[in-house]
Design a protein around this motif. Structure first.
Motif, PDB file in Angstrom:
ATOM      1  N   ALA A   1      32.350  43.683  38.135  1.00 55.74           N
ATOM      2  CA  ALA A   1      32.479  44.874  37.675  1.00 55.74           C
ATOM      3  C   ALA A   1      33.618  45.742  37.878  1.00 55.74           C
ATOM      4  O   ALA A   1      34.427  46.383  37.561  1.00 55.74           O
ATOM      5  CB  ALA A   1      31.215  45.703  37.573  1.00 55.74           C
ATOM      6  N   SER A   2      34.686  45.399  39.144  1.00 56.07           N
ATOM      7  CA  SER A   2      35.547  46.246  39.676  1.00 56.07           C
ATOM      8  C   SER A   2      37.070  45.576  38.994  1.00 56.07           C
ATOM      9  O   SER A   2      37.576  46.044  38.941  1.00 56.07           O
ATOM     10  CB  SER A   2      35.703  45.883  41.171  1.00 56.07           C
ATOM     11  N   GLU A   3      36.824  43.954  38.702  1.00 57.25           N
ATOM     12  CA  GLU A   3      38.283  42.959  37.938  1.00 57.25           C
ATOM     13  C   GLU A   3      38.456  43.860  36.581  1.00 57.25           C
ATOM     14  O   GLU A   3      39.254  43.662  35.768  1.00 57.25           O
ATOM     15  CB  GLU A   3      38.050  41.568  38.425  1.00 57.25           C
ATOM     16  N   ARG A   4      37.042  43.605  35.772  1.00 60.29           N
ATOM     17  CA  ARG A   4      37.306  43.989  34.918  1.00 60.29           C
ATOM     18  C   ARG A   4      38.040  45.420  34.174  1.00 60.29           C
ATOM     19  O   ARG A   4      38.359  45.387  33.302  1.00 60.29           O
ATOM     20  CB  ARG A   4      36.257  43.827  33.483  1.00 60.29           C
ATOM     21  N   GLY A   5      37.340  46.093  34.945  1.00 62.63           N
ATOM     22  CA  GLY A   5      38.078  47.690  35.018  1.00 62.63           C
ATOM     23  C   GLY A   5      39.994  47.830  35.420  1.00 62.63           C
ATOM     24  O   GLY A   5      41.054  48.609  34.563  1.00 62.63           O
ATOM     25  N   LYS A   6      40.718  46.473  35.717  1.00 64.85           N
ATOM     26  CA  LYS A   6      42.122  46.376  35.850  1.00 64.85           C
ATOM     27  C   LYS A   6      42.827  45.522  34.893  1.00 64.85           C
ATOM     28  O   LYS A   6      42.065  45.097  33.979  1.00 64.85           O
ATOM     29  CB  LYS A   6      42.363  45.900  37.803  1.00 64.85           C
ATOM     30  N   PRO A   7      44.091  45.823  34.960  1.00 65.39           N
ATOM     31  CA  PRO A   7      44.834  45.404  33.931  1.00 65.39           C
ATOM     32  C   PRO A   7      45.162  43.759  34.652  1.00 65.39           C
ATOM     33  O   PRO A   7      45.130  43.351  35.492  1.00 65.39           O
ATOM     34  CB  PRO A   7      47.042  46.180  34.722  1.00 65.39           C
ATOM     35  N   ASN A   8      45.087  42.873  33.413  1.00 66.64           N
ATOM     36  CA  ASN A   8      44.572  41.718  33.642  1.00 66.64           C
ATOM     37  C   ASN A   8      45.582  40.949  34.603  1.00 66.64           C
ATOM     38  O   ASN A   8      45.110  39.777  35.632  1.00 66.64           O
ATOM     39  CB  ASN A   8      45.214  41.453  32.196  1.00 66.64           C
TER      40      ASN A   8
ATOM     41  N   LEU B   1      23.418  44.068  33.633  1.00 66.70           N
ATOM     42  CA  LEU B   1      24.304  43.916  35.581  1.00 66.70           C
ATOM     43  C   LEU B   1      25.590  43.672  34.659  1.00 66.70           C
ATOM     44  O   LEU B   1      26.024  45.572  34.991  1.00 66.70           O
ATOM     45  CB  LEU B   1      23.945  43.534  36.353  1.00 66.70           C
ATOM     46  N   TRP B   2      25.792  42.896  33.774  1.00 63.53           N
ATOM     47  CA  TRP B   2      27.110  42.706  33.570  1.00 63.53           C
ATOM     48  C   TRP B   2      27.571  43.335  32.528  1.00 63.53           C
ATOM     49  O   TRP B   2      29.014  44.283  32.801  1.00 63.53           O
ATOM     50  CB  TRP B   2      27.380  41.276  33.613  1.00 63.53           C
TER      51      TRP B   2
END
Length: 690
Positions: free
Chosen positions: A397-404, A487-488
């Motif tokens: 949830a946290s990482e997918r919101g960041k630039p790759n 949740l994902w």
């Protein structure tokens, strides 16, 4: 004996010009001149490309190969063991009874197996080194991870469901290659024998020879809900392996440490191998106690116990090598030789001279943080599948919101399909067993960090490990695949609102886990990576690429021959036969033949070769690799090494290191006359027309 060993090691390792069975060679750098001189074998590019694409990697840690144009895959039983257990129930125990799909509609999807076919290799060394040039510590770590993620994402493009791309460090950072794979995630079980036959002889025979194991499993890759059509596959040889015949193993050795510094080898011995053995011994006792509670508990824990016992014996073999003065004497000699070469020239000394000392300093830091790092970030102190799901959900949830390029590597776009395959697995989770494992993990967390540790107090509070495990597992919903998907899909908002105890725990300790991971990556891993690049560059100046790189769980070719060896003054013959299995059987585990074999005995060719050994250089990860001949035909299936080969992580001794394989003739004999698998036998044999 040790002096003899040192002479052998020096002869085969110290000289870059030497060639024997040693070497795990990348497909784009085969030792063609030595192959011609030693075996009169000159594979052309067409042969190499064919072998490269017919071989497969099982992403969970094994190898395999296509053996028919309809996506049929041959690998080991112990590589599909988890799938077989996940598909089993109390009423249908395929581990005990075996499994065979008599028709295509009966082939069942494995919840968590991913197959990778290597399609191409490209060099990206210049781009990676340009991104990390002049950087150190955290800046180096960030730059390296960022450029790798960018390269992989560009490679995958819009086809991430069917394409996997990995930037691979070879020669410990001397070379960076981009490996592009075709990804198969619809993988179905076709055949698996009874565990009693796949692992006949059990732990006593493991890593020994003679062997009488049918350690095979058959899968099928599917695409668009139909068997995959593949152009490259290995047909079976009509006769199988013969003594002194050239054998080629094409597989994915998991990792070797033959080019590590002395400081790294000492750290591996003291900080990794010895603690791991102690933990495995304790875990084995806990799981054995659980299994003793009944037949269903025994079935549930079988796969975990198998993995523990196999790992324990393998690590023990490695430790024996790391404790052998002759091995370290050789490694010091090699390191001194390279350092003397560097120090002999002022320019080389300025460029490379400090690398070994910098790695040694990093190992000191590692010694100070490794226990906390393993317990928290590697989750050894919270050992439960529920927590694994929770961490993937919280971090996802946290990482997918960041630039790759800024994400944790495991959550980069190119790797998300593997994350979701595991996260959305339909494999059953057994609360009773998870309680046992979680209780053990929490107990070790408190034992190793101390009852007064802030994190231990935060997690345990006033509860005991057993009471807390019972409470959390009774309340969690993470055993439900649909709940995990919800949740994902709900992202950060759903995770923040969740009151699931494992989600709450993963949220609460994430900052501390990330902090210890960051320290490890910035102060240990990045230092080792940067300075290993320098050592690799010095090694290239002296030896060039005539030296093969350490294994990296990527495709490698190993060349050898069918050959026995001398053990305690006795010559060990290279073959066993089916009749020997009946002679060895006692009727009691682990030497009890399944009833299917006892019933089939009158029909079997007892002189048919069963298992055999070769001089091929292999290591863990090669399990399931095809053994092929110069015509690229399957003559065997790698499933083990002898006890002497366990030191192969650090060195290779052709006089004693042996790979162990099932003979291709035994595979056909068993399928036809024991399991009556006519559909499968016909498909394999018809592929000979390729």
């Amino acid at each position: 004996m040790k002096n003899f060993m040192l002479v052998v090691l020096t002869a085969f390792v110290a000289s870059s010009a030497a060639f024997a069975g040693e070497g795990m060679w990348t497909p784009d750098n085969l030792p063609k001149k030595q192959l011609q001189e030693t075996y009169k074998f000159s594979p052309d590019q067409k042969w190499i490309d064919h072998a490269q694409r017919a071989a497969l990697r099982l992403a969970g840690g094994c190898s395999g190969s296509f053996v028919s144009p309809n996506g049929l895959v041959l690998t080991n039983h112990h590589c599909v063991n988890s799938c077989v257990q996940q598909l089993s129930t109390a009423d249908k125990d395929f581990i005990k009874a075996g499994f065979y799909a008599k028709q295509e509609s009966e082939e069942i999807k494995c919840p968590e197996i991913e197959l990778n076919r290597l399609d191409s290799i490209g060099n990206v060394t210049e781009r990676v080194k340009k991104a990390t040039a002049g950087k150190s510590g955290e800046d180096y770590s960030k730059a390296e991870k960022s450029v790798k993620s960018d390269i992989e994402n560009e490679c995958v493009g819009p086809a991430k469901e069917t394409t996997r791309c990995d930037v691979v460090d070879l020669y410990h950072g001397g070379v960076y290659d981009l490996y592009k794979y075709h990804r198969f995630q619809d993988v179905r079980l076709v055949f698996a024998p009874e565990l009693a036959m796949a692992f006949f002889g059990g732990d006593p025979d493991n890593f020994n020879f003679p062997r009488y194991d049918l350690d095979m499993g058959v899968l099928r890759a599917y695409e668009n809900n139909k068997p995959a059509k593949v152009a490259e596959y290995f047909p079976f040889s009509k006769n199988g392996a013969e003594e002194k015949e050239l054998t080629i193993v094409v597989g994915n050795p998991g990792g070797t440490d033959r080019q590590l510094t002395i400081a790294e080898l000492e750290s591996t011995r003291d900080m990794d191998t010895i603690p791991a053995l102690l933990q495995l011994a304790e875990r084995r006792g806990v799981i054995e106690q659980f299994r003793s509670q009944g037949a269903e508990q025994s079935r549930i824990a079988q796969s975990d116990l198998f993995g523990i016992e196999n790992s324990f014996k393998a690590l023990r073999g490695r430790l024996l090598s790391l404790q052998d003065p002759a091995v370290f004497e050789l490694k010091r000699k090699q390191e001194t030789e390279l350092r003397d070469y560097v120090n002999a020239d002022p320019a080389r000394k300025t460029k490379y001279g400090a690398a070994w000392d910098e790695i040694a300093k990093a190992m000191v830091i590692y010694r100070n943080i490794e226990t906390r790092y393993k317990l928290i970030e590697r989750s050894q102190g919270i050992s439960s599948k529920y927590f694994s799901y929770a961490r993937a959900l919280v971090r996802g949830a946290s990482e997918r919101g960041k630039p790759n390029s800024e994400r944790l590597r495991e959550f980069s776009e190119s790797r998300l399909p593997s994350v979701t395959q595991s996260l959305f697995s339909t494999a059953p989770v057994y609360p009773q067993f998870e309680k046992v494992k979680l209780t053990f993990g929490l107990t070790k967390l408190r034992e190793n960090l101390g009852a007064d540790d802030v994190l231990v107090k935060q997690i345990l509070g006033k509860s005991s490990p057993e009471a807390l495990a019972d409470q959390w597992i009774a309340a969690t919903k993470l055993g439900d695949t649909d709940y995990r998907k919800k949740l994902w899909d709900g992202g950060a908002d759903a995770i923040a609102k969740s009151d699931d105890p494992f989600i709450v725990l993963a949220r609460d300790i994430d900052a501390q886990a990330r902090a210890i991971r960051k320290q490890y990556e910035n102060e240990v891993q990045s230092v080792v990576d940067k300075n290993s690049e320098l050592i690799a560059a010095a090694r290239f100046e002296k030896y060039g690429t005539s030296v093969y790189p350490d294994a990296t769980f990527t495709e490698r070719f190993s060349f050898g021959e069918v050959k026995g060896w001398e053990l305690k003054g006795q010559w060990v013959k290279p073959f066993t036969d089916i009749g020997g299995a009946f002679a060895r059987a006692t009727g009691f585990e682990p030497f009890a033949l399944p009833q299917s074999w006892l019933d089939a005995k009158p029909k079997l060719n007892l002189n048919q070769r069963f298992d055999f050994v070769t001089t091929n250089d292999i290591i863990g990860g090669n399990s399931g690799s095809p053994v092929i001949n110069r015509n690229a035909e399957v003559v065997g299936l790698v499933f083990d090494g002898n006890i002497e080969s366990l030191g192969g992580d650090y060195w290779y001794d052709e006089s004693a290191n042996r790979s162990v394989a099932v003979h291709s003739g035994a595979i056909i004999e068993a399928l036809r006359n024991v399991y009556h698998a006519e559909r499968l036998t016909k498909e394999i044999e018809s592929a000979r027309k390729h």
